[in-house]
Design an enzyme around this catalytic site. Structure first.
Site, PDB file in Angstrom:
ATOM      1  CG  HIS A 111      -4.214   2.413   4.374  1.00  0.00           C
ATOM      2  ND1 HIS A 111      -4.543   1.154   4.843  1.00  0.00           N
ATOM      3  CD2 HIS A 111      -5.247   3.232   4.721  1.00  0.00           C
ATOM      4  CE1 HIS A 111      -5.730   1.205   5.445  1.00  0.00           C
ATOM      5  NE2 HIS A 111      -6.182   2.448   5.382  1.00  0.00           N
TER       6      HIS A 111
ATOM      7  CB  CYS B 281      -0.966  -3.076   7.924  1.00  0.00           C
ATOM      8  SG  CYS B 281      -0.734  -2.418   6.283  1.00  0.00           S
TER       9      CYS B 281
HETATM   10  N1  ARG Z   1      -7.946  -5.252   4.870  1.00  0.00           N
HETATM   11  C1  ARG Z   1      -7.531  -4.031   5.494  1.00  0.00           C
HETATM   12  C2  ARG Z   1      -8.231  -2.860   4.842  1.00  0.00           C
HETATM   13  O1  ARG Z   1      -8.405  -2.876   3.655  1.00  0.00           O
HETATM   14  C3  ARG Z   1      -6.051  -3.875   5.410  1.00  0.00           C
HETATM   15  C4  ARG Z   1      -5.541  -2.692   6.147  1.00  0.00           C
HETATM   16  C5  ARG Z   1      -4.071  -2.529   6.031  1.00  0.00           C
HETATM   17  N2  ARG Z   1      -3.614  -1.546   6.906  1.00  0.00           N
HETATM   18  C6  ARG Z   1      -2.718  -0.589   6.628  1.00  0.00           C
HETATM   19  N3  ARG Z   1      -2.285   0.156   7.593  1.00  0.00           N
HETATM   20  N4  ARG Z   1      -2.318  -0.366   5.406  1.00  0.00           N
HETATM   21  O2  ARG Z   1      -8.612  -1.910   5.478  1.00  0.00           O
END
Ligand code: ARG
Length: 287
Positions: free
Chosen positions: A184, A278
Site C-alpha cells: 500500500h 493503516c
Molecule cells: N491485512 C491488511 C491487508 O492486507 C493490512 C492492511 C494495512 N492497511 C494499510 N493501510 N496499509 O489488507
C-alpha cells in the site's frame, strides 16, 4: 499540550517552527483482530495473534491521538472481518467528499459497506466507487499543492486513480509500487505537513521515483530499515508524527527536521501487515 517548537538550523535542512493542526480521525477497535488469511507478506496465518494485546496497543494509540488534541471517532468492529482495524482502507476524504473503497480481496470486501454506512450517517458527501481501490491505504493528500498521490501495483487499480480524480476534483499522481512488502502507498510514503512528504524510494518504480524527486525535491528520504519498521506508516499533525516505536531511525530523521516523533508500540498489529497509519482514516472536512 500542543505547542509550536522553534529549532535552529540542523544539518543541511533549515528547520522552521512546526505548528500542530487539529485533526479528525476514524479508527476501529481490533476487537475481532486475527491473522486468518495471508494477503500480504507480513501475514502468517499459522501464527497465533494476541487479540487482547492488539486491543491494548490500539487503546494507547487512541489515547495518544486524543492527548495531542485530535478528535477520534470510532467505527463498530464486525465479527468475521479481522482486518477491520485497518480503517485507513475504508475510504479517502478530501474537502468533505468521501471516495468510497472497493477492496481487492474477498476477505475484506464487506468492510466497505460498514464505512459507507458510517460516512452517510454522519453527513459526509459519499462518492461510491466502481473501481477497485483501498482508500487511504493507497491515497495520500498533500494540502499545499492540493495534490492526491496514489499507489498502484498491488491493491488499487489505476482506474481507481482516475475515478478518485473525478470524485474529488483534484489532480491525482499515479505512483507504481514495486516491492510487495510495501503493498500500500501508506507503507512507503507519508505526508508530514502541507508541503513535505517522506518516502522510501526503493518501494517505487524508477519512473515514479523520478516523479517524486521532481515534485518533492525537499522530501525526507527514508531507508529500507525505516520502511521495514513501518516508520513511514505514520500520521502527522504538521508537528507531532505518531509512528511505530520500532522505527527508531525514522524518529531520528524526523527530529532532525524539527518534527516531534511520538512513538507508539503497535507490534501486534504489524502482524497483519499494518501500523499507525493503516489504523487511522483522516477525515478532511470541507474548508
Ligand atoms: N491485512 C491488511 C491487508 O492486507 C493490512 C492492511 C494495512 N492497511 C494499510 N493501510 N496499509 O489488507
Amino acid at each position: 499540550m500542543i505547542s509550536p517548537i522553534r529549532s535552529g538550523h540542523l544539518g543541511s535542512h533549515s528547520v522552521t517552527a512546526k505548528i500542530a493542526r487539529k485533526r479528525h480521525y476514524l479508527l476501529c477497535r481490533p476487537h475481532h483482530f486475527a491473522v486468518e488469511y495471508a494477503i500480504n507478506p507480513w501475514m502468517d496465518a499459522s501464527a497465533d495473534v494476541d487479540t487482547a494485546r492488539a486491543v491494548s496497543q490500539w487503546e494507547t494509540l487512541v489515547g495518544t491521538l486524543r492527548r495531542l488534541g485530535h478528535t477520534v471517532d470510532t467505527l463498530d468492529p464486525e465479527p468475521g472481518l479481522p482486518d477491520m482495524v485497518y480503517a485507513a482502507n475504508g475510504a479517502f476524504s478530501v474537502d468533505g467528499v468521501v471516495y468510497g473503497a472497493r477492496f481487492r480481496y474477498p476477505q475484506r470486501q464487506a468492510e466497505a459497506a460498514a464505512h459507507e454506512k458510517w460516512y452517510r450517517a454522519t453527513g459526509w458527501r459519499f462518492a461510491p466507487p466502481t473501481e477497485t481501490n483501498e482508500g487511504e491505504g493507497d491515497f495520500a493528500y498533500v494540502p499545499g499543492p492540493g495534490l492526491v498521490l496514489a499507489g498502484y501495483g498491488y491493491r488499487t487499480d489505476p482506474r481507481g486513480h482516475a475515478e478518485a480524480a473525478e470524485a474529488l476534483s483534484r489532480p491525482v499522481i499515479s505512483l507504481k509500487l514495486v516491492d510487495d512488502r510495501f503493498y500500500h502507498l501508506d507503507t512507503a510514503l507519508t505526508v508530514l505537513d502541507d508541503e513535505t512528504i517522506a518516502y522510501y524510494p526503493g518501494a517505487f518504480s524508477t519512473g515514479s521515483q523520478t516523479i517524486l524527486r521532481r515534485l518533492f525535491p525537499g522530501a525526507l528520504l527514508a531507508d529500507e530499515a525505516d520502511a521495514v519498521a513501518f516508520g513511514l506508516n505514520s500520521v502527522s499533525d504538521d508537528h507531532h508524527v505518531v509512528l511505530n516505536s520500532e522505527a527508531a531511525g525514522m524518529a531520528e530523521k524526523l527530529a532532525a527536521r524539527g518534527y516531534t516523533p511520538v512513538p507508539v508500540d503497535l507490534s501486534e498489529l504489524k502482524r497483519g501487515g499494518g501500523s499507525v497509519k493503516c489504523c487511522i482514516a483522516e477525515l478532511r472536512a470541507a474548508a
